[in-house]
Scaffold this motif. Structure first.
Motif, PDB file in Angstrom:
ATOM      1  N   GLY A  95      49.450 103.803  51.899  1.00 18.81           N
ATOM      2  CA  GLY A  95      50.796 104.375  51.921  1.00 18.81           C
ATOM      3  C   GLY A  95      51.860 103.313  51.683  1.00 18.81           C
ATOM      4  N   ARG A  96      51.683 102.149  52.296  1.00 20.34           N
ATOM      5  CA  ARG A  96      52.637 101.052  52.086  1.00 20.34           C
ATOM      6  C   ARG A  96      52.563 100.520  50.657  1.00 20.34           C
ATOM      7  NH1 ARG A  96      51.282  97.506  57.563  1.00 20.34           N
ATOM      8  NH2 ARG A  96      51.634  99.187  59.077  1.00 20.34           N
ATOM      9  N   PRO A 232      60.631 103.815  54.367  1.00 12.83           N
ATOM     10  CA  PRO A 232      60.005 104.679  55.339  1.00 12.83           C
ATOM     11  C   PRO A 232      61.029 105.514  56.088  1.00 12.83           C
ATOM     12  CG  PRO A 232      59.152 102.432  55.487  1.00 12.83           C
ATOM     13  CD  PRO A 232      60.338 102.402  54.595  1.00 12.83           C
ATOM     14  N   SER A 362      53.688 108.113  53.896  1.00 11.90           N
ATOM     15  CA  SER A 362      53.147 107.802  55.223  1.00 11.90           C
ATOM     16  C   SER A 362      52.444 109.014  55.817  1.00 11.90           C
ATOM     17  CB  SER A 362      54.262 107.333  56.161  1.00 11.90           C
ATOM     18  OG  SER A 362      54.844 106.139  55.694  1.00 11.90           O
TER      19      SER A 362
END
Length: 414
Positions: A95-96, A232, A362
């Motif tokens: 996700g990052r 995020p 995320s």
């Protein structure tokens, strides 16, 4: 960048040049037009299908790899844990990576790694060595699943239609073709030759589809929704709980997919004395049912909504797996696999799409980690239960978890 006339009083005088400038800087094609969105949907569908094709090609050769390594059921289960560990660890960070580099480049890189690593298992001759190479295979598998699911969530939001099941239908179709092809050639080609062929096919498909995907930038967030690329999102406790709930539903249902992928053929061959080719057709039948269920998933979701799909799907899969695990004949077991596939078909894509809609990449990473963790941790668990009890009894755990998913879906319907 200033707001548009529809969302603010003062548009920037050169605002209409910004998309063109961004396009020139990135080298990516504009994905705001319907034709570009259609192209993106096609390319993503190809990667979903490739993933299913390669994974199924590997799982139908597990009985041959088990014999080659001389591993017991529990030792094989531990070796398969290498796929689980590699996938789950990679999913936590993918996700990052998608936020930093974009979901499209990550998808292409992981497709190359997946294609290369599938050729490694036949080169091993012990359970320990098999576990080591499956760690690499699992890392690539986990990474590509988070990456292209994140890309698909962006496209679903841009199109404003629940098309996520269609992507997973492509995965199932790829799995059906991969399993069917593996069943046909299981008696004539060695696992080494077969899986090396998968490597060549995977690299060829990626060489064609990869540049097309890299030229298409992810669609912008629809008006009124936050842009997930800006960083995020801070999630409140309720949203985090919902993401975890969707992830747990994905876990319960993906457990069954992993169990049938890794143990379905062995159950038919070992417990019901099926021919190896017919045993391999077990997963193919399951994948066919998943494909048909997912092809109709968008229509069903638009007409019925998410809760009926989850509840009915969980109940159907539970009944089908009880038949598949406990049936006294091969043909009844195959019928059970078909019913199980129809029941599980749309539960995982619904769970992942909702988690992504709530929390962006995320959310996809969290739900995918739980979901694919269930898919990949399930086979080792089945292996241990098969040693403690029997393989048919171990497979009934799939029915139990499918029923739990249906109950959770009903309990959280509001």
């Amino acid at each position: 960048m200033t707001e548009s006339p529809l969302s603010g009083p003062r548009p920037h005088p050169y605002a209409h040049f910004v998309p063109t400038l961004n396009k020139l800087r990135s080298g990516s094609a504009d994905t705001t037009t319907p034709s570009a969105l259609r192209r993106l949907r096609v390319v993503l569908t190809v990667f979903f299908a490739l993933d299913g094709f390669i994974f199924a090609g590997w799982v139908v050769r597990i009985p041959a790899i088990k014999e080659q390594t001389g591993a017991s059921s529990s030792a094989l289960g531990l070796a398969l844990l290498g796929v689980s560990v590699g996938a789950v660890v990679t999913m936590v960070f993918t996700g990052r990576l998608c936020r930093r580099f974009g979901s499209h480049p990550v998808t292409v890189v992981c497709a190359v790694l997946l294609s290369l690593s599938v050729a490694l298992p036949p080169l091993t001759h012990s359970a320990m060595a098999l576990a080591a190479v499956l760690l690499v295979f699992g890392a690539a598998y986990g990474g590509i699943n988070v990456a292209f699911n994140s890309a698909a969530v962006d496209l679903v939001a841009a199109l404003r239609r629940p098309i996520m099941p269609s992507f997973h239908a492509a995965f199932s179709l790829g799995g059906m073709v991969g399993a069917g092809l593996g069943g046909l050639i299981a008696g004539s080609l060695s696992p080494t030759t077969h899986l090396l062929g998968l490597t060549l096919i995977g690299l060829l498909v990626t060489a064609v589809a990869g540049p097309a995907l890299l030229r298409l930038a992810p669609p912008a967030a629809p008006t009124g929704q936050p842009d997930k690329a800006t960083g995020p999102r801070r999630l409140d406790s309720r949203t985090r709980r919902l993401v975890l709930i969707f992830g747990f539903i994905a876990l319960c249902t993906a457990f069954g997919e992993g169990a049938l992928a890794d143990w379905g053929a062995l159950h038919l061959e070992q417990d019901l004395n099926a021919h190896p080719g017919l045993a391999a057709a077990g997963y193919s039948a399951f994948a066919l049912a998943m494909t048909l269920g997912r092809l109709s998933g968008t229509t069903l979701l638009e007409r019925l909504g998410q809760t009926p799909i989850i509840v009915a799907g969980g109940a159907t899969a539970a009944a089908g797996m009880l038949l598949g695990a406990l049936a006294p004949t091969v043909w009844l077991a195959l019928a059970g696999f078909l019913v199980t596939g129809l029941g599980l078909a749309n539960l995982f894509p619904v769970a992942v799409e909702r988690a992504g809609a709530l929390a962006g990449p995320s959310g996809v990473a969290t739900a995918s980690t739980l979901g694919y963790g269930g898919m990949l941790l399930g086979p080792p668990a089945i292996g241990f239960m098969a040693d403690w009890f029997t393989l048919p009894v171990a497979l009934t755990s799939v029915a139990v978890l499918a029923g739990v998913a249906g109950v959770i879906g009903y309990a959280t319907r509001r």
